[in-house]
Design an enzyme around this catalytic site. Structure first.
Site, short mmCIF file in Angstrom:
data_model
loop_
_atom_site.label_atom_id
_atom_site.label_comp_id
_atom_site.label_asym_id
_atom_site.label_seq_id
_atom_site.Cartn_x
_atom_site.Cartn_y
_atom_site.Cartn_z
CE LYS A 1 -16.86 31.48 -24.60
NZ LYS A 1 -15.28 30.99 -24.41
CB SER B 1 -19.64 23.30 -25.91
OG SER B 1 -19.50 24.58 -25.12
CG ASN C 1 -22.70 30.01 -25.31
OD1 ASN C 1 -23.85 29.96 -25.93
ND2 ASN C 1 -22.57 29.93 -23.89
CD GLN D 1 -25.17 30.14 -30.06
OE1 GLN D 1 -26.26 30.79 -30.55
NE2 GLN D 1 -25.08 29.66 -29.09
N GLY E 1 -14.38 28.71 -18.07
CA GLY E 1 -14.15 27.38 -18.77
C GLY E 1 -12.61 27.27 -19.03
N GLY E 2 -12.17 27.89 -19.90
CA GLY E 2 -10.81 28.09 -20.20
C GLY E 2 -9.95 29.27 -19.71
N GLY E 3 -10.63 30.26 -19.14
CA GLY E 3 -10.11 31.58 -18.62
C GLY E 3 -9.95 32.63 -19.56
CD GLU F 1 -12.04 26.56 -13.24
OE1 GLU F 1 -11.69 26.08 -14.19
OE2 GLU F 1 -11.47 26.72 -12.11
CG ASN G 1 -27.44 30.57 -26.32
OD1 ASN G 1 -28.30 31.08 -26.85
ND2 ASN G 1 -26.22 31.12 -26.41
#
Length: 329
Positions: A50, A75, A77, A80, A190-192, A211, A315
């Site tokens: 990320k 949530s 990553n 950060q 997650g969301g793509g 997923e 993490n």
């Protein structure tokens, strides 16, 4: 007019990121007697891929936007990644995070200088707060630019930079096969945002989205061609990083003609992948970051020598990771 992410944008993001971050390793592996490669994005400075999208988005803010600061929802990553880029660029960052986010992610986000606003995530027993509404209210009250975790065009391009980097590394590793491009990417989803970025980075490579069971909103959307929202009774998953309730139209538009049918993995398969990565690669991988590897190990996606399996985050909660590793190694 909404900006559309492009291959050229991904290339530009990769060039920018190469100037500030070292490459993450591309590790050769063998699964079921077949060779493949793992891209260890868990070794980024913030422990996740990320950082790429966070940097590319914030570095493209105008001077006026930088003065406003940024607001993100995550949530952990993406939180950060945005916080890291904001600190480096001198931008104020406010992050909306779930109350039950792993403590290591909360602590790291705060340590990077971001302001954290907690919200109550919905559960089977009771409803929760709408994190996007909270972010919108913060922007209304204090100003700021929303940096979406996966539906932002610059974020998508930034995440796709991992594909540009991996492709160059692969070309250098396959002896006698100069010019060999990735045949496929297997991506935790997650969301793509990552999957969409990878689809742009290497237009000829297949893209497999992976997923958690019950949270395959992207896979279902690709299959139906329409946005699908998670059920209020969606099962619990240890993959905290892979729980957006729906993808965005931007991501679906980029993936619906490019991605292979989505697959899901169980918590047990994810734990097996965490143990495998620790035993064979000496890597600490959080559950959400191990989903793609879990699918490969379980034989749910095809692999070959040109396959790149994305390990997206490291993490891990120390106590939970210790319990997982202690189960079977």
């Amino acid at each position: 007019m909404i900006r559309t992410p492009t291959h050229d944008g991904v290339v530009a993001a990769a060039r920018s990121i190469a100037e500030i971050l070292p490459q993450t390793p591309l590790l050769p592996v063998e699964i079921g007697g077949v060779g493949a490669h793992v891209k260890a994005e868990n070794l980024q400075p913030i422990g996740a891929f990320k950082i790429r999208g966070g940097w590319w988005r914030l570095s493209n803010l105008s001077p006026d936007e930088r003065k406003q600061g940024v607001v993100a929802v995550s949530s952990g990553n993406h939180a950060q990644g945005v916080a890291w880029a904001a600190r480096r660029l001198g931008i104020k960052a406010t992050i909306v995070m779930p109350h039950d986010a792993p403590e290591v992610k909360l602590a790291n986000t705060k340590a990077l200088g971001a302001d954290v606003v907690l919200y109550k995530r919905a559960s089977r027993e009771q409803g929760g707060e709408d994190r996007d509404e909270i972010a919108a209210k913060l922007i209304e009250e204090q100003g700021g630019v929303l940096v979406h975790a996966f539906g932002d065009p610059w974020v998508i391009e930034g995440q796709g930079s991992s594909g540009i980097e991996a492709a160059k590394q692969l070309e250098g590793q396959l002896e006698g096969q100069l010019g060999r491009a990735p045949s496929r990417f297997i991506a935790c989803c997650g969301g793509g945002g990552l999957a969409a970025g990878l689809a742009l980075s290497c237009p000829d490579a297949a893209v497999h989205v992976v997923e958690p069971e019950g949270w395959d909103m992207v896979g279902q959307a690709i299959a139906s061609g329409e946005i699908v929202t998670a059920s209020a009774n969606a099962p619990k998953t240890i993959c905290d990083a892979l729980q957006p309730t729906a993808t965005k139209a931007l991501n679906l538009g980029l993936l619906k003609t490019r991605a292979e049918p989505g697959v899901t993995v169980t918590d047990d398969e994810v734990r097996d992948a965490q143990r495998w990565a620790f035993a064979n690669l000496r890597l600490v991988v959080e559950p959400g970051g191990a989903a793609a590897l879990a699918a490969a190990l379980a034989g749910k996606v095809p692999i070959d020598e040109g396959t790149i399996i994305m390990i997206t985050g490291g993490n891990a909660d120390p106590a939970a990771f210790a319990r997982t590793i202690a189960q079977k190694i």
